[in-house]
Design a protein around this motif. Sequence first.
Motif, short mmCIF file in Angstrom:
data_model
loop_
_atom_site.label_atom_id
_atom_site.label_comp_id
_atom_site.label_asym_id
_atom_site.label_seq_id
_atom_site.Cartn_x
_atom_site.Cartn_y
_atom_site.Cartn_z
N UNK A 148 0.62 -1.26 0.10
CA UNK A 148 -0.08 0.54 -0.31
C UNK A 148 0.68 1.27 -0.05
N UNK A 168 0.38 4.35 -2.84
CA UNK A 168 0.30 5.60 -2.24
C UNK A 168 1.48 6.75 -2.85
N UNK A 213 0.46 10.42 -3.71
CA UNK A 213 -0.39 9.91 -2.07
C UNK A 213 0.43 10.41 -0.75
N UNK A 214 1.47 9.79 -1.21
CA UNK A 214 2.77 10.18 -0.02
C UNK A 214 4.05 10.12 -0.40
N UNK A 261 2.28 20.50 -2.50
CA UNK A 261 0.91 19.61 -2.90
C UNK A 261 -0.13 20.23 -3.80
N UNK A 310 -2.27 17.23 -6.24
CA UNK A 310 -2.60 17.11 -6.12
C UNK A 310 -3.77 17.19 -8.35
N UNK A 320 -2.95 13.94 -9.68
CA UNK A 320 -3.65 12.63 -9.49
C UNK A 320 -5.00 13.28 -9.91
#
Lengths: 234, 403
Positions: A45, A49, A54-55, A74, A78, A81
């Motif tokens: 996971x 991520x 996400x990480x 960030x 976003x 993504x």
Amino acid sequence: MLKMTHIRKVFRTDLVETHALRDISLNVAEGEFITITGPSGCGKTTFLNIAGLLETWTDGQYLLDGQDVAALSDFQRAKLRNQKIGFIFQSFNLMPDLNLFDNVDVPLRYRGMKGAERKDRIERALDSVGLLSRKKHLPSQLSGGQQQRVAIARALVGEPRFLLADEPTGNLDSNTAEGVMELLQSINDAGTTIIMVTHDPSLASRSARNIHFLDGRIAESDHIAVAGQLEAVS
Amino acid sequence: MEFGPILRALLRNKLGVVLIALQIAFTMTVIVNAVYIINQRGELMQRPSGVDEDNLFHIRSIGFGENFNEELAITDDLDRLRQTPGVVDATVINAIPVSNSGSSTGFSLEPGDRGSMVPSAIYYAGHRSLNTMGLELIAGVDFAESDVLIRPASSNTNAGSVIITRALAERLFSADAQSAVGQSIFTPSGQAIRVIGVVRQLQGPWPLWPEIENSAIFPEIVIDGSSMYLIRTEAGEQDRLMPAVEEMLAASNDQRILRQLRTMADTREESYRIDSVMTRILYVVIATLIFITAMGIVGLAVFSINRRRKQIGTRRALGATQGAILRYFLLENVMISGIGVLAGAALSIAFNIFLVQTFNMPRIDWFYIPAGMLVLLLVGQLAVVGPSRAAARIAPALATRSV
């Protein structure tokens, strides 16, 4: 499409350091369907991520579509993504207070798309998973398999080039899981790159390549089909 | 903006929304009406009395000795006071404006016409009362020394002349002040009194009396054993002169005692004390209600965010920026607060109608309603900024965690 080189991820607290990923290097070509397997806590996971932005990671280089994503803010992550990556989660992660239409609408709203275009896309996405007639229903009014189909519609509605699925059949019975797998297979056949984490060896065997994680490393990488497209470094 | 989905989601979780909206509505109702009452009281307290309040003080002389002659004492005291350096002028008077204590009567334009009497405060004052109080004569003339009638309290006969305020002149004659001069007005006993002058303003003794601007000054000294001296000083001399005057009067006559040495400012403050205290209490109520409401909004926001942490993580995973999450919760709060302030507007009007009908209060000015709505919306937004920022910081990786 995706190129990771010597990626490490260390979780630090005051007392302990946990090495979740140790020196992961991996290339994923456009249109591949890759499964990630491994025991619990092996880093599957965490890998997903990081792949899905996400990480962040501790060391190493990650190129997505040739772009080094380490330096992105960030906000930029976003946006990336939203535009390039679709997510399917084990527990579906639908918004319980929103109906199916509004659930599928979520990523499109963050893209700033006009209402008419959103409506068209949402209806096509729901139609593709056979749930258009239930667009006004709440997630709680659907079965688990239907909820996962909605989640797939939500992942596809933005037409991402890259789909990340975290045990998408983990909460489903075998018949329903089979249906979801067929759906994912057809999505991949249409050209979308898929990385799927799973515990189920039979599902892993249906992908073009299975990567087995163990203790934060790639322990094994099997080319199952279309080997000419793939390159794995373990 | 996610107006539609947020509204539909809110409608599926009505209880929390309704409770907070009701709290906002109730707070707005109380605040709007309380602020209106505060402003009303403030306007009342700020009204000028017409006299030179900054430089006036008064002291009461009460005779007790067998040999005390009040009339002689007044003449002697006024002479001494007027000769005191720093004193502009002094007079004897029966009541102090806005002191909550005094006399009133009614005047009519025809003798015995009790049906159309105009109520008025009455001041019985000695010579030079206009200069002592600092009143502005806008028509006619001041009293002459010979106009002053010295009479016992038992006599009901007034002096034959009077100076009235412009407000009283306009009420009586429905015309400008100048035309009142020379006219006769009648007391309830039917005595004709000639108006010899009009002053711009002199408030009556009762701050909340609706006819407070109607006043009449009779040139009379009423001998009843107790004399109130009103003393006007030069600017900045009041503090020095008050004890000096008290000492001088005490030394000049040992047949009386002196009481109620007070400035006009103290008298005004005392008269408006209840209003002042009420205003402070209302401020505390307003601050407390706003605090409680803000805390309620914070509580609901924190609860709501904690309940939806995974949803927020999922939204972040699906492409929501931190700004989008912040906007989501601010918009959600605007919608909840919006319901509250709309209900609050209706409740505020209803409550004001109740106050008007029950306590004869004036109707609220329309702009208090939108101003109240704006303030409560702003309070809601400020209250929810902190929790919303915390929500925006939720990591997108939370979407893949199992708890």
